[in-house]
Design an enzyme around this catalytic site. Structure first.
Site, PDB file in Angstrom:
ATOM      1  N   ARG A 104     -14.701  11.053   1.959  1.00 50.40           N
ATOM      2  CA  ARG A 104     -13.294  11.230   1.615  1.00 50.40           C
ATOM      3  C   ARG A 104     -12.872  10.306   0.494  1.00 50.40           C
ATOM      4  O   ARG A 104     -11.713  10.349   0.079  1.00 50.40           O
ATOM      5  CB  ARG A 104     -12.454  10.923   2.844  1.00 50.40           C
ATOM      6  CG  ARG A 104     -11.869  12.195   3.518  1.00 50.40           C
ATOM      7  CD  ARG A 104     -10.998  11.722   4.588  1.00 50.40           C
ATOM      8  NE  ARG A 104     -10.069  12.529   5.247  1.00 50.40           N
ATOM      9  CZ  ARG A 104     -10.266  13.226   6.364  1.00 50.40           C
ATOM     10  NH1 ARG A 104     -11.470  13.380   6.853  1.00 50.40           N
ATOM     11  NH2 ARG A 104      -9.254  13.794   6.968  1.00 50.40           N
ATOM     12  N   ARG A 147      -1.262  23.948  15.186  1.00 48.93           N
ATOM     13  CA  ARG A 147      -2.585  24.201  15.759  1.00 48.93           C
ATOM     14  C   ARG A 147      -2.847  23.421  17.050  1.00 48.93           C
ATOM     15  O   ARG A 147      -2.283  22.352  17.272  1.00 48.93           O
ATOM     16  CB  ARG A 147      -3.689  23.948  14.729  1.00 48.93           C
ATOM     17  CG  ARG A 147      -3.857  22.516  14.315  1.00 48.93           C
ATOM     18  CD  ARG A 147      -4.873  22.401  13.183  1.00 48.93           C
ATOM     19  NE  ARG A 147      -5.085  21.021  12.822  1.00 48.93           N
ATOM     20  CZ  ARG A 147      -5.882  20.601  11.853  1.00 48.93           C
ATOM     21  NH1 ARG A 147      -6.559  21.467  11.116  1.00 48.93           N
ATOM     22  NH2 ARG A 147      -6.029  19.312  11.608  1.00 48.93           N
ATOM     23  N   LYS A 187     -11.840  23.457   7.584  1.00 47.45           N
ATOM     24  CA  LYS A 187     -13.166  22.825   7.590  1.00 47.45           C
ATOM     25  C   LYS A 187     -13.765  22.813   8.993  1.00 47.45           C
ATOM     26  O   LYS A 187     -14.927  23.164   9.178  1.00 47.45           O
ATOM     27  CB  LYS A 187     -13.089  21.376   7.072  1.00 47.45           C
ATOM     28  CG  LYS A 187     -12.534  21.240   5.664  1.00 47.45           C
ATOM     29  CD  LYS A 187     -12.591  19.794   5.170  1.00 47.45           C
ATOM     30  CE  LYS A 187     -11.738  18.814   5.951  1.00 47.45           C
ATOM     31  NZ  LYS A 187     -10.288  19.053   5.874  1.00 47.45           N
ATOM     32  N   ARG A 232      -1.187  12.852   4.970  1.00 47.18           N
ATOM     33  CA  ARG A 232      -2.615  13.213   4.897  1.00 47.18           C
ATOM     34  C   ARG A 232      -2.899  14.034   3.631  1.00 47.18           C
ATOM     35  O   ARG A 232      -3.946  13.889   3.010  1.00 47.18           O
ATOM     36  CB  ARG A 232      -3.024  13.967   6.171  1.00 47.18           C
ATOM     37  CG  ARG A 232      -3.100  13.023   7.377  1.00 47.18           C
ATOM     38  CD  ARG A 232      -3.010  13.745   8.708  1.00 47.18           C
ATOM     39  NE  ARG A 232      -4.097  14.653   8.947  1.00 47.18           N
ATOM     40  CZ  ARG A 232      -4.056  15.645   9.843  1.00 47.18           C
ATOM     41  NH1 ARG A 232      -2.965  15.841  10.566  1.00 47.18           N
ATOM     42  NH2 ARG A 232      -5.092  16.422  10.006  1.00 47.18           N
ATOM     43  N   ARG A 263      -3.299  19.034  21.625  1.00 50.33           N
ATOM     44  CA  ARG A 263      -2.886  18.942  20.220  1.00 50.33           C
ATOM     45  C   ARG A 263      -3.214  17.550  19.725  1.00 50.33           C
ATOM     46  O   ARG A 263      -3.110  16.580  20.483  1.00 50.33           O
ATOM     47  CB  ARG A 263      -1.372  19.140  20.079  1.00 50.33           C
ATOM     48  CG  ARG A 263      -0.956  20.563  20.281  1.00 50.33           C
ATOM     49  CD  ARG A 263       0.560  20.717  20.258  1.00 50.33           C
ATOM     50  NE  ARG A 263       0.892  21.999  20.837  1.00 50.33           N
ATOM     51  CZ  ARG A 263       1.123  23.108  20.135  1.00 50.33           C
ATOM     52  NH1 ARG A 263       1.104  23.067  18.822  1.00 50.33           N
ATOM     53  NH2 ARG A 263       1.379  24.240  20.729  1.00 50.33           N
TER      54      ARG A 263
HETATM   55  P1  AMP Z   1      -9.690  14.734  10.288  1.00 48.00           P
HETATM   56  O1  AMP Z   1     -10.008  15.079  11.708  1.00 48.00           O
HETATM   57  O2  AMP Z   1     -10.856  14.918   9.367  1.00 48.00           O
HETATM   58  O3  AMP Z   1      -8.437  15.418   9.790  1.00 48.00           O
HETATM   59  O4  AMP Z   1      -9.377  13.175  10.265  1.00 48.00           O
HETATM   60  C1  AMP Z   1      -8.296  12.624  11.000  1.00 48.00           C
HETATM   61  C2  AMP Z   1      -7.989  11.219  10.488  1.00 48.00           C
HETATM   62  O5  AMP Z   1      -9.136  10.383  10.693  1.00 48.00           O
HETATM   63  C3  AMP Z   1      -7.683  11.130   9.005  1.00 48.00           C
HETATM   64  O6  AMP Z   1      -6.314  11.402   8.706  1.00 48.00           O
HETATM   65  C4  AMP Z   1      -8.070   9.674   8.705  1.00 48.00           C
HETATM   66  O7  AMP Z   1      -7.088   8.783   9.168  1.00 48.00           O
HETATM   67  C5  AMP Z   1      -9.308   9.498   9.587  1.00 48.00           C
HETATM   68  N1  AMP Z   1     -10.569   9.878   8.885  1.00 48.00           N
HETATM   69  C6  AMP Z   1     -11.413  10.909   9.206  1.00 48.00           C
HETATM   70  N2  AMP Z   1     -12.477  10.933   8.378  1.00 48.00           N
HETATM   71  C7  AMP Z   1     -12.287   9.906   7.508  1.00 48.00           C
HETATM   72  C8  AMP Z   1     -13.024   9.424   6.395  1.00 48.00           C
HETATM   73  N3  AMP Z   1     -14.172  10.016   6.011  1.00 48.00           N
HETATM   74  N4  AMP Z   1     -12.543   8.346   5.732  1.00 48.00           N
HETATM   75  C9  AMP Z   1     -11.396   7.729   6.107  1.00 48.00           C
HETATM   76  N5  AMP Z   1     -10.637   8.142   7.131  1.00 48.00           N
HETATM   77  C10 AMP Z   1     -11.075   9.224   7.838  1.00 48.00           C
END
Ligand code: AMP
Length: 222
Positions: free
Chosen positions: A92, A131, A17, A176, A164
């Site tokens: 999400r 990554r 994404k 996750r 990282r």
């Molecule tokens: P990401 O960078 O999108 O993988 O997000 C990293 C972490 O941030 C996730 O594992 C969640 O803990 C938190 N997070 C990011 N976006 C959301 C969201 N829309 N709702 C809830 N938690 C989020």
């Protein structure tokens, strides 16, 4: 493009994404809006929202809708988002999706496409675990799949510092993925019901996925 687009990228961690959102940003002048990036910035700055979110993020869970929505609304109010946005990692949960519908309706906007990057889950742990990114420009690399052409130097900006994410380790990725299936995957049916769902093969080559996404952007904004 004749009109500002609102696009959503759906997919588990490692689906690509962020990579694709950055490519769409460059190609179409859209603004990538990643709630993960916004939350990481809040953690780094030590804001109340960041302090509340940190432990949940480290464990691979989802931060509460209230915190995420406050951060998202704040970012959506910035003038640059009028160029069109790619929502990366948001919504999400069904609650976030409904709140987004209400927010957009209040601004006379709507979702043009919710694009699911369909991937093979079993491969996501390996993708995420290796990554890293350039600390200067954010270009993405991978221990196994994409090293810089000259070791230790970013291909894009020449930077030599890399970073990282704290949550890109095998245990947290498992949590996750579980959170994705329990709370986010139901949004695929939600957007299908609204007639805006598009599906793209997220296991294809990065440039092929970018082409598919580019065609969708052209189509929905024509
Ligand atoms: P990401 O960078 O999108 O993988 O997000 C990293 C972490 O941030 C996730 O594992 C969640 O803990 C938190 N997070 C990011 N976006 C959301 C969201 N829309 N709702 C809830 N938690 C989020």
């Amino acid at each position: 493009m004749t009109r500002a687009a609102v696009l959503i990228l759906l997919g588990p961690p490692g689906a690509g994404k962020g990579t694709q959102a950055r490519m769409l940003e460059e190609r179409f002048g859209l603004v990538q809006l990643s709630t993960g990036d916004l939350l990481r910035a809040a953690v780094a700055q030590g804001t109340p929202a960041g302090l509340a979110a940190k432990a949940v993020m480290d464990a691979g869970g989802l931060v509460s809708d209230d915190i995420v929505l406050a951060i998202l609304k704040d970012r959506m109010a910035a003038p640059d988002t009028a160029r069109g946005v790619i929502l990366d990692g948001f919504p999400r949960t069904p609650g976030q999706a409904e709140a987004l519908d209400a927010l957009l309706a209040g601004q006379g906007q709507r979702i043009d496409a919710a694009i699911s990057l369909d991937v093979d889950d079993a491969q996501m742990v390996a993708r995420v675990s290796g990554r890293y990114t350039c600390a200067d420009c954010g270009e993405g690399y991978h221990d196994q799949f994409k090293q810089p052409a000259s070791a230790g130097t970013c291909d894009k900006c020449g930077g030599t510092a890399f970073k990282r994410r704290a949550d890109d380790n095998a245990e947290t990725v498992g949590a996750r993925l579980t959170a994705y299936h329990a709370q986010t995957a139901p949004l695929i049916a939600y957007y299908d019901g609204r007639g805006v769902l598009r599906r793209v093969d997220g296991m294809a080559a990065i440039d092929a996925i970018a082409d598919d996404l580019g065609s969708i952007v052209h189509e929905v904004t024509a």
